[in-house]
Design a protein around this motif. Structure first.
Motif, PDB file in Angstrom:
ATOM      1  N   GLY A 114       0.782  -1.231   0.000  1.00  0.00           N
ATOM      2  CA  GLY A 114       0.000   0.000   0.000  1.00  0.00           C
ATOM      3  C   GLY A 114       0.809   1.274   0.000  1.00  0.00           C
ATOM      4  O   GLY A 114       0.266   2.357   0.137  1.00  0.00           O
ATOM      5  N   ASP A 115       2.109   1.170  -0.164  1.00  0.00           N
ATOM      6  CA  ASP A 115       2.932   2.374  -0.181  1.00  0.00           C
ATOM      7  C   ASP A 115       3.173   2.792  -1.632  1.00  0.00           C
ATOM      8  O   ASP A 115       4.209   2.547  -2.220  1.00  0.00           O
ATOM      9  N   GLU A 117       3.391   5.740  -3.070  1.00  0.00           N
ATOM     10  CA  GLU A 117       4.327   6.809  -3.376  1.00  0.00           C
ATOM     11  C   GLU A 117       5.734   6.260  -3.581  1.00  0.00           C
ATOM     12  O   GLU A 117       6.435   6.631  -4.518  1.00  0.00           O
ATOM     13  N   ILE A 120       5.900   4.658  -6.930  1.00  0.00           N
ATOM     14  CA  ILE A 120       6.014   5.607  -8.042  1.00  0.00           C
ATOM     15  C   ILE A 120       7.437   6.152  -8.123  1.00  0.00           C
ATOM     16  O   ILE A 120       8.032   6.232  -9.198  1.00  0.00           O
ATOM     17  N   THR A 121       8.001   6.494  -6.968  1.00  0.00           N
ATOM     18  CA  THR A 121       9.363   7.020  -6.968  1.00  0.00           C
ATOM     19  C   THR A 121      10.339   5.977  -7.516  1.00  0.00           C
ATOM     20  O   THR A 121      11.202   6.297  -8.333  1.00  0.00           O
ATOM     21  N   HIS A 138      -0.343   5.061 -15.023  1.00  0.00           N
ATOM     22  CA  HIS A 138      -0.171   6.140 -14.056  1.00  0.00           C
ATOM     23  C   HIS A 138      -1.473   6.367 -13.295  1.00  0.00           C
ATOM     24  O   HIS A 138      -1.490   6.500 -12.074  1.00  0.00           O
ATOM     25  N   LEU A 142      -2.291   6.143  -9.323  1.00  0.00           N
ATOM     26  CA  LEU A 142      -2.835   7.280  -8.577  1.00  0.00           C
ATOM     27  C   LEU A 142      -4.138   6.897  -7.890  1.00  0.00           C
ATOM     28  O   LEU A 142      -4.395   7.269  -6.740  1.00  0.00           O
ATOM     29  N   GLN A 145      -3.450   4.864  -4.963  1.00  0.00           N
ATOM     30  CA  GLN A 145      -2.958   5.709  -3.870  1.00  0.00           C
ATOM     31  C   GLN A 145      -4.127   6.434  -3.202  1.00  0.00           C
ATOM     32  O   GLN A 145      -4.177   6.554  -1.983  1.00  0.00           O
ATOM     33  N   LEU A 149      -5.353   6.291   0.650  1.00  0.00           N
ATOM     34  CA  LEU A 149      -5.560   7.473   1.487  1.00  0.00           C
ATOM     35  C   LEU A 149      -6.940   7.441   2.129  1.00  0.00           C
ATOM     36  O   LEU A 149      -7.115   7.762   3.304  1.00  0.00           O
ATOM     37  N   GLN A 152      -7.061   5.056   4.865  1.00  0.00           N
ATOM     38  CA  GLN A 152      -6.425   5.560   6.085  1.00  0.00           C
ATOM     39  C   GLN A 152      -7.321   6.522   6.859  1.00  0.00           C
ATOM     40  O   GLN A 152      -7.305   6.559   8.073  1.00  0.00           O
ATOM     41  N   PRO A 160      -6.722  15.113   3.469  1.00  0.00           N
ATOM     42  CA  PRO A 160      -5.609  14.652   2.625  1.00  0.00           C
ATOM     43  C   PRO A 160      -6.101  13.933   1.377  1.00  0.00           C
ATOM     44  O   PRO A 160      -5.572  14.158   0.279  1.00  0.00           O
ATOM     45  N   ASP A 163      -7.618  16.474  -1.025  1.00  0.00           N
ATOM     46  CA  ASP A 163      -6.557  17.284  -1.598  1.00  0.00           C
ATOM     47  C   ASP A 163      -5.821  16.508  -2.684  1.00  0.00           C
ATOM     48  O   ASP A 163      -5.563  17.016  -3.781  1.00  0.00           O
ATOM     49  N   PHE A 164      -5.503  15.297  -2.356  1.00  0.00           N
ATOM     50  CA  PHE A 164      -4.773  14.460  -3.325  1.00  0.00           C
ATOM     51  C   PHE A 164      -5.609  14.262  -4.590  1.00  0.00           C
ATOM     52  O   PHE A 164      -5.109  14.374  -5.710  1.00  0.00           O
ATOM     53  N   GLN A 168      -3.827  15.803  -7.784  1.00  0.00           N
ATOM     54  CA  GLN A 168      -3.073  14.811  -8.543  1.00  0.00           C
ATOM     55  C   GLN A 168      -3.927  13.983  -9.492  1.00  0.00           C
ATOM     56  O   GLN A 168      -3.530  13.771 -10.631  1.00  0.00           O
TER      57      GLN A 168
END
Lengths: 285, 1010
Positions: A114-115, A117, A120-121, A138, A142, A145, A149, A152, A160, A163-164, A168
């Protein structure tokens, strides 16, 4: 098994085909075993007499080829350790050194846990061209992700996630009908308690299956980039076998046994294959 | 966790403070993660001026390296792993540029403002940069090429990009990339990118030749050879022969994982297009020679292939000689009764009108090669076909999709260059054309609505589109000049398919522009007028579907032209598919709705003319040119000209194009006018009304040889249908002095050529050609790199033959004098044809006399006859020829059959008027003597024309003429004409010539009044 759907591009999910086939074999084997013992032996002797089976027995498959096939599978699916051990044991030259295999494994792991980010990095570090040239992938990442979020903030602060989604996901999604629908569906997760009974579509978003599907997509995308081959050779072989059998059966000359065993009828052996085939063991981490 | 929270770490200042590399890379990495995949983030960063910062950082991190030391060379090939800190900064900078360039056409103008192309190109050398850097740099170029092709019309800068990429220094880098031996996947992707860039960008001689000379073609051929090895299709015993010839080291390893057959073939096809020399360079690439040599082949056992043996009855042993090993991979093709196109073309009856196919075909290809057909034939006989041809046919058959198209494209170039054996045409008709037709039909699918506005197309669909765009073009090129292949394509129903392609390409679209994505902060518009160019985004590009449609228009129109090249019934069939309105709209830069004349009239009445024009987009010049081509080919059918063309007022848009700013478009428009001005055309009147004669006369004075040629051709047609007064007026307008100049161009040709050549090289920034033109010695010393100073190769007869042939072809292809001479000859041909049509007036002999007298007074009879006699002489060109030729110091030029024919017919017409003129002709002893030498001409046309001439000269007008007539006969007998005519009567192969000769001889012996 019911939640395995052909993925969005309209292709048959290779995983799906592969497993479906093996499970069919499994069911048949189980059926045979549950039937009376003596009957089982009599049917097997009957089929063994079939000309086809005899020919099958006479065909010698070079062990080396099979080993190479297994090594290919391990490398392509991203099991570097297993691949290294296997090639040592089977005395094979390791398949072409694939610098990406470790990164691929890391990315898979990140997605499964679930990580997104980090995934993606890592993907961008491996090759930024992949996400730039593949909006669909992509967007899948997203959206995953976003789902994470939302998961969570279940019941808590939704800022959050909102916003995301605005910064994004939405611009990317606005260009494509399908993306828009998917985003809307994901957003609707904000309005429901995740512990109550959700509609199957929403349930699907929250299930670990989404992670798995996305991880497979990413793995394939990386492989396609490098090699123009997206899956292990054995998958193609299995499909070819299924095709050959069905076209042989639909042809006029039906000189075939009523069912052709895939050679995995041994239940123990079979169990192992299903274990290594899926990504389930990795998810538990 | 949240990437949006990352605040701008890099302050975009002009002069970035040098910090340590580690810090820089950390910041660059964050920036990269933020922009990858997010168009809006890219936009915001560009508007903040990030591009200048990145480019500065990139350049500051690059040590000024001394290019002379080659020590670094080996480093990168082996250590692909770790990057040093500064290299990492460079890589990240380039990756950011790559990501931004991926954003679409609107990023082009800021990217160009920071000079991204030259900056990037300094990082593509694999000897000086690590593989990741090279790869990323190549991706930037690819992204820019993609964005450029999607950019809105008017900014078609692909040629500029090609000029930049194919400079000599970069060609060296590209070569180094292609010859890397590493199996590294990154290296393979580099190779794929280079091939794809060549395939996309290399379109003109100025790019194709440096790539050939720079060894790129050989490098690509070597990659192709690795596929031959991998596919196990090396000709048996090739290795032994290769050992002998010193070529063994050229046998490559099997193709590596990640190499692409389709892209390699495509790149090769782009380089060899339209040149015999380059086609041969490909065939004689050392690796290809090593793997696919010409070897006699006897199959080990005849038994399993008994049916393949050429001895089978009914198959005919004719093709036995061409039966190489490779042919055993192909099914046997029964030899057909259809003759090859060239023999049919020569039988095409030629009239005074000279609207014949052969010359038009020449005019179309005049820029390709200056070789005259006769020498080509002997060339074919000397050099048997390379096994590459059957191998390519086999590849076409055994692959699918894009590989199939690409292989067919290479094959087509070889076929067009005459490098295939004559029997091969039938094989192409049976084995290749149907496959290509099927490929088009298979990929002709309806576009789903979701794709209409989509900015991203799935790779499967993208590939399908690419196939659909490319295949018609290849097919058109393949069938263009061959009737046998056209019949095959027609049997596949290609005309109907083409019609659908063109109509689909005109399906209206809501908007061709890429829509703006939704944005969370709509009012934040950073781009203001005062910000620098590097921060200002350009206009948005076009959606992929739109670009696809424009390409399809081009492809479909090209195929219409290809199918209409030879046969009237195909032209009529194409016209009956309601294609003409679509072709007519394709002539306009801003097309409207294609409609039939009836609909047009109706919509004009309602006043909703040209509403929603943008739905049909914008036609670039290449579509307009393709439309002209299609019209030219369809217009050769008189019935189409008189019905469909008239209904659609084709002349109007064509006439408009005659004044188009682009000279290539003008030339193509003129080729349409040529047909529209044919005597049988109903459109002469309106065109005259629109002042076409003035335009044509102006163009006949143009510096551009193509324009001179086509306008003279059109004038030739125009003058035929004119009354005397009109004819005289036209000649005045053209200026008789200029006409004389055009037909007597020979002596001055070499000089004018040279001044012209200088001028064009000055304007041309291609260094390679410059060097060649300025340095005489260098041009002498073109050495085929295939020899590679290898003594074994130099001693091999095979290699020597190859080198000799390549040298000759290079001379033929690249020698500008030769090209100019071919141009001049075609123009002379048309100018002489003009004179011929000027004086002819079959209905009124008295008018004809008047015209001949007018011509004499305007041009001067002695001067005219003098020029005509000059044309018939064998010329020796020495002075300038030497510059370009290594082997021969002088070139001997024999008068061409077409020219002889026109001269003869001019004399025929003069002699057809009154006895006085006849006497005048007979007085030209030298001219007649020269003509007498052509009784043995290989051209039937010439022999027939000569019979005409002497029939007219021996003609008896009335009783008063009897004395003169006898004298004329005596004169001719003295010249030996009579005996030659008797020879024709006896031995000529052509029945018509024999009959005519017989009549003339009879007339000589017993003149009777006609």
């Amino acid at each position: 098994m019911s939640n395995w759907q052909p993925y969005q591009q309209g292709h048959l999910d290779p995983d799906f085909a592969f497993r479906e086939h093996i499970f069919a074999q499994f069911r048949q084997a189980a059926q045979r075993q549950s039937q009376a013992g003596p009957m089982n032996s009599s049917t097997s002797t009957a089929t063994a007499k079939h000309a086809f089976e005899a020919r099958l027995r006479d065909t010698k498959t070079p062990k080396n080829d099979i080993n190479a096939l297994i090594l290919d599978y391990l490398t392509m699916e991203g099991y570097p350790g297993a691949a290294a051990n296997f090639s040592k044991e089977a005395n094979l030259a390791p398949q072409q050194e694939d610098p990406s295999i470790k990164t691929r494994q890391q990315i898979q792991h990140a997605i499964h846990s679930g990580d997104i980010e980090t995934a993606i990095t890592a993907l961008n570090a491996l090759d930024p061209d992949i996400l730039d040239k593949n909006p669909e992938l992509h967007f899948s990442l997203l959206r995953l992700q976003l789902v994470e979020l939302i998961r969570q903030c279940n019941g808590g602060d939704i800022a959050p996630a909102l916003d995301f989604a605005t910064q994004q996901v939405a611009p990317r999604a606005s260009m494509n009908e399908q993306f828009r629908t998917d985003l809307e569906r994901a957003m609707s997760l904000l309005f429901f308690d995740h512990n109550t009974k959700l509609s199957p579509e929403l349930q699907d978003l929250l299930s670990s299956d989404l992670r798995r599907r996305t991880a497979t997509k990413v793995n394939e995308a990386v492989l396609v980039r490098q090699d123009q081959r997206r899956e292990a050779a054995i998958r193609a072989l299995v499909r070819m076998r299924a095709w050959a059998e069905s076209s042989a059966r639909s042809s006029k000359k039906k000189d075939l046994p009523s069912d052709i065993d895939i050679g995995l009828s041994d239940a123990v052996e079979f169990q192992e294959l299903t274990e290594t085939n899926g990504h389930e063991p990795m998810i538990t981490t | 966790m949240n990437m949006a929270r990352v605040q701008s770490p890099l302050v975009p200042t002009q002069n970035i403070v040098p910090r340590n590399y580690a810090e820089q890379s950390a910041e660059l990495r964050v920036l990269k993660d933020e922009i990858v995949g997010h168009v809006q983030h890219k936009e915001q960063w560009v508007q903040k001026g990030i591009l200048e910062t990145v480019v500065n950082t990139l350049q500051n991190s690059t040590p000024s390296r001394s290019r002379s030391n080659g020590k670094e060379t080996a480093n990168y090939a082996t250590t692909s792993g770790g990057l040093s800190d500064d290299e990492l900064v460079r890589l990240l900078c380039l990756q950011i540029l790559a990501s931004i360039s991926c954003g679409g056409p609107s990023f082009l103008s800021p990217l160009h403002a920071v000079g991204v192309v030259p900056v990037t190109l300094s990082y593509i050398s694999p000897n000086e940069n690590p593989p990741q850097v090279v790869l990323t740099a190549l991706r930037i170029i690819r992204n820019i090429a993609e964005a450029t092709s999607a950019a809105p019309p008017g900014s078609d800068d692909l040629d500029v990009l090609a000029d930049a990429l194919f400079k000599r220094e970069h060609v060296g880098s590209l070569y180094s990339i292609l010859v890397q031996a590493s199996a590294d996947l990154m290296v393979q992707e580099q190779k794929r990118l280079v091939s794809a860039l060549i395939a996309r960008l290399c379109k003109e001689d100025t790019h194709q030749n440096p790539l050939t000379d720079g060894g790129i073609l050989d490098a690509l051929a070597t990659i192709l050879a690795s596929f031959i090895v991998a596919r196990g299709e090396v000709i048996p015993e090739a290795e032994k022969l290769a050992q002998k010839d010193g070529l063994a080291d050229m046998i490559p390893a099997p193709a590596l994982r990640g190499a692409s057959l389709a892209l390699t073939l495509e790149a090769i096809s782009a380089i060899i297009l339209n040149s015999r020399f380059r086609c041969c360079m490909f065939l004689y690439s050392p690796a290809i020679l090593a793997l696919l040599p010409l070897i006699e082949f006897t199959p080990v056992s005849k038994e399993p292939r008994a049916s393949w043996s050429p001895d089978v009855p009914g198959i005919g042993g004719a093709s036995r000689k061409s039966f190489g090993a490779m042919d055993y991979l192909l099914p046997l093709i029964p030899t057909s009764h259809l003759k090859s196109s060239s023999s049919q073309l020569t039988q095409f009856p030629s009239t005074g009108l000279s609207r014949n196919v052969f010359s038009s075909r020449r005019s179309q290809t005049y820029k390709f090669t200056g070789l005259d057909p006769t020498s080509e034939d002997s060339d074919v006989a000397d050099h048997p076909e390379s096994p590459v041809v059957p191998w390519l046919i086999y590849v076409v058959r055994s692959t699918s999709g894009f590989e199939r198209v690409a292989a067919a494209s290479v094959l087509t170039s070889l076929f067009k260059a005459g490098l295939t054996s004559p029997e091969r045409e039938q094989a192409l008709a049976c084995l290749v054309v149907p496959l290509l037709c099927d490929l088009i039909k298979e990929h002709q699918k309806d576009v789903p609505a979701s794709v209409q506005q989509a900015t991203f197309i799935e790779s499967d669909m993208e590939r399908d589109w690419a196939i659909l765009e490319k295949t018609p073009e290849v097919l058109a090129r393949l069938v263009g000049a061959s009737e046998c292949l056209q019949i095959s394509a027609h049997e596949c129903g290609i005309i109907k398919t083409t019609a659908k392609l063109l109509k689909d390409a005109y399906e209206p679209m809501t908007s061709p522009l890429i829509p703006k994505p939704w944005t969370p902060n709509p009012d934040r518009n950073m781009s203001s007028a005062e910000s620098s160019a590097a921060c200002r985004l350009g206009p948005p590009g076009q959606v992929p579907l739109y670009a696809h449609k424009i390409k399809m228009r081009y492809s479909a129109l090209t195929l219409v032209a290809g199918m209409g090249m030879l046969r009237d019934d195909y032209r009529k069939e194409a016209a009956s598919q309601d294609l003409v309105p679509f072709i007519v709209e394709s002539l306009a830069a801003r097309p409207g709705k294609p409609q039939s004349p009836k609909e047009k009239a109706a919509s004009a009445k309602e006043g909703r003319d040209r509403a929603g024009v943008s739905a049909y987009g914008h036609n670039p010049n290449r579509v307009i040119i393709a439309a002209c081509n299609a019209l030219r080919c369809l217009g050769r059918a008189v019935s189409v000209l008189r019905t469909t063309f008239l209904d659609h007022d084709v002349w109007q848009p064509v006439n408009k194009l005659m004044k188009h700013p682009n000279s290539v478009v003008q030339i193509q428009a003129c080729t349409v006018v040529i047909n529209l001005l044919a005597t049988s055309s109903p459109m002469v009147e309106p065109l005259l009304g629109a002042g076409i004669s003035k335009v044509l006369c102006e163009q006949a004075h143009s510096l551009n040889p193509g324009l001179r040629l086509n306008s003279m051709w059109a004038l030739k047609h125009l003058v035929l249908g004119f009354e005397n007064s009109q004819k005289k007026q036209l000649l005045e307008e053209l200026e008789p002095g200029w006409l004389v100049q055009l037909i007597s161009d020979d002596s001055s040709e070499e000089d004018t050529l040279h001044t012209r050549q200088r001028r064009s090289t000055d304007a041309d920034d291609d260094e390679d050609m410059d060097a060649e033109a300025s340095d005489e010695e260098e041009s002498h010393s073109w050495v085929w790199s295939g020899m590679n100073n290898n003594p074994r190769r130099m001693n091999s007869t095979r290699m020597q033959k190859a080198e000799a042939r390549l040298t000759a072809l290079r001379e033929a292809d690249l020698n500008p004098a030769r090209k100019a001479r071919a141009d001049a000859t075609s123009i002379q041909e048309q100018a002489l044809g003009f004179i011929q049509n000027f004086i002819v007036n079959p209905d009124k002999p008295s008018d004809q006399t008047e015209l001949v007298d007018f011509l004499f007074s305007e041009l001067g009879e002695n001067r005219l006859f003098g020029i005509l006699a000059d044309k018939l002489k064998v010329r020796v060109v020495g002075a300038y020829g030497r510059r370009y030729s290594k082997t021969r110091d002088t070139v001997v030029l024999y008068p061409q059959a077409k020219i002889i024919m026109h001269i003869t017919y001019i004399l025929v017409h003069i002699a057809a008027s009154i006895p006085r003129h006849r006497q005048l002709v007979i007085a030209q002893t030298e001219l007649l003597k020269l003509l007498g030498g052509h009784f043995t001409s290989s051209s039937v046309e010439v022999r027939r024309a000569l019979c005409h001439l002497f029939a007219n000269l021996s003609c008896l007008e009335d009783d008063d003429d009897r004395q003169h007539c006898k004298q004329r006969a005596l004169e001719l007998e003295k010249l030996g004409v009579l005996s030659k005519l008797e020879g024709l009567e006896r031995d000529d192969t052509d029945l018509d010539v024999r009959e005519r000769a017989k009549a003339v001889v009879a007339q000589f012996k017993a003149p009777t009044i006609v």
